[in-house]
Design a protein around this motif. Structure first.
Motif, short mmCIF file in Angstrom:
data_model
loop_
_atom_site.label_atom_id
_atom_site.label_comp_id
_atom_site.label_asym_id
_atom_site.label_seq_id
_atom_site.Cartn_x
_atom_site.Cartn_y
_atom_site.Cartn_z
N ARG A 192 0.87 -1.17 0.00
CA ARG A 192 0.00 0.00 0.00
C ARG A 192 0.91 1.22 0.00
O ARG A 192 1.55 1.53 0.99
CB ARG A 192 -0.92 0.00 1.22
N ILE A 193 0.96 1.88 -1.15
CA ILE A 193 1.85 3.03 -1.28
C ILE A 193 1.12 4.26 -0.76
O ILE A 193 0.08 4.65 -1.30
CB ILE A 193 2.29 3.23 -2.75
N VAL A 194 1.67 4.87 0.28
CA VAL A 194 0.97 5.94 0.98
C VAL A 194 1.58 7.29 0.67
O VAL A 194 2.72 7.41 0.20
CB VAL A 194 0.98 5.71 2.51
N ASP A 195 0.80 8.33 0.92
CA ASP A 195 1.27 9.70 0.82
C ASP A 195 2.36 9.91 1.88
O ASP A 195 2.17 9.59 3.06
CB ASP A 195 0.08 10.65 1.07
N LEU A 196 3.49 10.44 1.46
CA LEU A 196 4.62 10.57 2.39
C LEU A 196 4.40 11.64 3.46
O LEU A 196 5.08 11.63 4.48
CB LEU A 196 5.90 10.89 1.61
N GLU A 198 1.03 12.42 4.47
CA GLU A 198 -0.18 11.97 5.17
C GLU A 198 -0.25 10.45 5.05
O GLU A 198 -1.04 9.91 4.28
CB GLU A 198 -1.43 12.64 4.59
N PRO A 199 0.59 9.73 5.81
CA PRO A 199 0.76 8.29 5.59
C PRO A 199 -0.43 7.43 5.96
O PRO A 199 -0.37 6.21 5.77
CB PRO A 199 1.99 7.96 6.44
N THR A 200 -1.50 8.02 6.48
CA THR A 200 -2.70 7.23 6.69
C THR A 200 -3.56 7.17 5.43
O THR A 200 -4.57 6.49 5.38
CB THR A 200 -3.54 7.81 7.84
N LYS A 201 -3.14 7.90 4.36
CA LYS A 201 -3.88 7.93 3.10
C LYS A 201 -3.02 7.35 1.99
O LYS A 201 -1.79 7.48 2.00
CB LYS A 201 -4.26 9.37 2.74
N LYS A 202 -3.67 6.77 0.99
CA LYS A 202 -2.95 6.26 -0.17
C LYS A 202 -2.40 7.43 -0.99
O LYS A 202 -2.99 8.50 -1.04
CB LYS A 202 -3.88 5.43 -1.06
N MET A 203 -1.26 7.18 -1.64
CA MET A 203 -0.74 8.16 -2.58
C MET A 203 -1.74 8.32 -3.71
O MET A 203 -2.28 7.33 -4.22
CB MET A 203 0.62 7.71 -3.11
N SER A 204 -2.02 9.56 -4.10
CA SER A 204 -3.08 9.82 -5.06
C SER A 204 -2.73 10.99 -5.96
O SER A 204 -2.08 11.94 -5.52
CB SER A 204 -4.39 10.11 -4.32
N THR A 205 -3.21 10.91 -7.21
CA THR A 205 -2.99 12.02 -8.14
C THR A 205 -3.97 13.14 -7.90
O THR A 205 -3.77 14.26 -8.37
CB THR A 205 -3.15 11.54 -9.60
N THR A 206 -5.04 12.87 -7.18
CA THR A 206 -6.08 13.89 -6.99
C THR A 206 -6.28 14.29 -5.55
O THR A 206 -6.47 15.46 -5.25
CB THR A 206 -7.42 13.39 -7.57
N GLY A 207 -6.25 13.34 -4.62
CA GLY A 207 -6.59 13.68 -3.25
C GLY A 207 -5.42 13.75 -2.29
O GLY A 207 -5.61 13.93 -1.08
N THR A 209 -1.21 14.98 -1.14
CA THR A 209 -0.40 16.19 -1.06
C THR A 209 0.65 16.18 -2.16
O THR A 209 1.15 15.11 -2.54
CB THR A 209 0.29 16.30 0.31
N GLU A 210 1.01 17.34 -2.65
CA GLU A 210 2.04 17.42 -3.69
C GLU A 210 3.38 16.96 -3.14
O GLU A 210 4.12 16.23 -3.79
CB GLU A 210 2.12 18.85 -4.21
N GLN A 211 3.70 17.35 -1.91
CA GLN A 211 4.98 17.02 -1.31
C GLN A 211 5.08 15.53 -0.95
O GLN A 211 6.17 14.99 -0.86
CB GLN A 211 5.20 17.87 -0.05
N GLY A 212 3.92 14.89 -0.80
CA GLY A 212 3.92 13.48 -0.42
C GLY A 212 3.73 12.52 -1.56
O GLY A 212 3.60 11.31 -1.36
#
Length: 339
Positions: A192-196, A198-207, A209-212
Motif C-alpha cells: 500500500r503506497i501511501v502519501d509521504l 499523510e501516511p494514513t492515506k494512499k498516494m493519489s494524483t487527486t486527493g 499532497t504534492e509534497q507526499g
C-alpha cells in the motif's frame, strides 16, 4: 464467437484501461503499470487510455489532449511493447461508444443506482453528468468489445466487474451467445503506497499532497528531497506497525515493493540504524528504479510523432477486433444491414 480470445485460446485475452488525467506516480507504477509490462509474455494484452471516461467531469480540452499523449509516452517508456500488446486511445475506436448504447438497453437503472462509486464520486450533488452515472456501462463495453476473458481489477472496481458480467450474461441469454463473460483477475495483495506527508492515506494524483506524492517523471533530486522529508515519528525505531508508525511503515512498504524483498528482511537490515540512513536508501532505490523509465521517456517525448504513429497502429489493431464484434452484435439484435 464468445470463445474468441477467451478461455479456449492459447493465451488469455486481458483488457485494462487507465485514465489520462493526473500525473502518474510510483503507486500507479507499482500497483498497475509494472504488472501490465510483466504480463505481456503471458497473455494477449489490450491496454486502453480511456479518454472517454475522463469527460464525465469537466476537463480542459488542451490539457486532455496533452495528458493523453503524455500518458501514452509514459506507458511505452515503462515497457509496453507495441509488438506484443495493443495500446490505443479509447476515443480512436468509436465502437466503444456504439456498444455502450446497446448495453445501456440491456442494463437497468436499478443496477446503476447501486454502484457505490457513483455515490462516492457524486458526493451527494444533485447535478451530475449522466456520464458519471452511466460510465460503468461504458466500462462494460470497453471489455466486452474485445471478448476479454480476464480483467485485472482492484477491490474498488469489483462491483463494476460484477455488473459487466451480469450485462454479458443477460445479453447472451436474450440474443444468443455473443460475449465472453469476463472473470476478475485480482492482483496479489501488494504494498500500500501511501502519501509521504499523510501516511494514513494512499498516494493519489487527486486527493493527496504534492509534497507526499512521487511522480514518475519527477527530477531525481526532487524525489530524494521528498523522501528525506517524509513524515516519520520520534522513537527512531525502523519497524512495521501501521497503527503506531504509519510513516515508517509506509516507507518500508515502498522499499519492499521497489526492491522486491520482504518487510521483515528490511527490518533486520535496519536494526539499530537511524531514519536518515533508511530514507537515503529508500530514495536511492526509487531513483534507480525510475531511471530507465525516465531516460526512455525523454527519448520518446522528443519524437511525439512516433508516439502518435504507435497509437494509430494500436487503434488499427483494436479496430480489427472491435468492428466485427459490433457487426455481430447488431446482427444479433436484429438491425437491418446498411448494405
Amino acid at each position: 464467437m464468445a470463445g474468441a480470445g477467451g478461455y479456449g485460446s492459447r493465451m488469455a485475452r486481458v483488457f485494462s484501461g487507465i485514465q489520462p488525467t493526473g500525473d502518474k506516480h510510483i503507486g500507479n507504477y507499482l500497483g498497475a503499470i509494472r504488472h501490465w509490462v510483466d504480463g505481456q509474455d503471458e497473455h494477449e494484452c489490450i491496454y486502453c487510455i480511456v479518454d472517454l471516461h475522463s469527460i464525465t467531469v469537466p476537463v480542459d480540452p488542451a490539457q486532455l489532449r496533452q495528458a493523453t499523449l503524455s500518458l501514452a509516452t509514459l506507458l511505452f517508456a515503462a515497457g509496453i511493447d507495441p509488438e506484443k500488446s495493443i495500446l490505443f486511445v479509447q476515443g480512436h475506436v468509436p465502437q466503444h461508444m456504439e456498444l455502450a448504447w446497446y448495453l445501456n438497453c440491456t442494463a437497468t437503472m436499478g443496477e446503476l443506482r447501486r454502484m457505490t462509486q457513483f455515490k462516492d464520486k457524486s458526493g451527494g450533488q444533485e447535478s451530475v453528468s449522466v456520464g458519471l452515472f452511466d460510465y460503468p456501462v461504458l466500462q462494460a463495453a470497453d471489455v466486452l468489445l474485445y471478448n476479454a476473458g480476464r480483467v485485472p481489477v482492484g477491490e474498488d472496481q469489483r462491483q463494476h466487474l460484477e455488473l459487466m458480467r451480469d450485462i454479458a450474461i443477460r445479453f447472451n441469454g436474450r440474443y444468443g451467445d455473443t460475449f465472453v463473460v469476463p472473470e476478475a483477475s485480482i492482483p496479489p495483495v501488494g504494498a500500500r503506497i501511501v502519501d509521504l506527508q499523510e501516511p494514513t492515506k494512499k498516494m493519489s494524483t487527486t486527493g493527496g499532497t504534492e509534497q507526499g506524492t512521487l511522480a514518475l517523471l519527477e527530477d531525481p533530486k526532487r524525489l530524494q528531497k521528498k523522501i528525506m522529508s517524509a513524515v516519520t515519528d520520534s522513537d527512531g525505531e525502523i519497524r512495521y506497525d501501521v497503527e503506531a508508525k504509519p510513516g515508517v511503515s509506509g516507507l518500508l512498504s515502498l522499499q519492499s515493493a521497489v526492491e522486491g524483498i520482504t518487510i521483515p528482511e528490511l527490518e533486520a537490515r535496519y536494526q539499530g540504524k537511524g531514519y536518515g540512513d533508511f530514507k537515503q536508501d529508500v530514495a536511492a532505490s526509487v531513483i534507480e528504479l525510475l531511471a530507465p523509465l525516465q531516460a526512455r521517456h525523454a527519448e520518446l517525448a522528443a519524437d511525439p510523432a512516433e508516439v502518435e504513429r504507435l497509437l494509430r497502429r494500436g487503434a488499427e489493431r483494436a479496430l480489427e477486433i472491435a468492428v466485427p464484434q459490433v457487426e455481430a452484435v447488431r446482427e444479433r439484435i436484429g438491425f437491418l444491414p446498411a448494405v
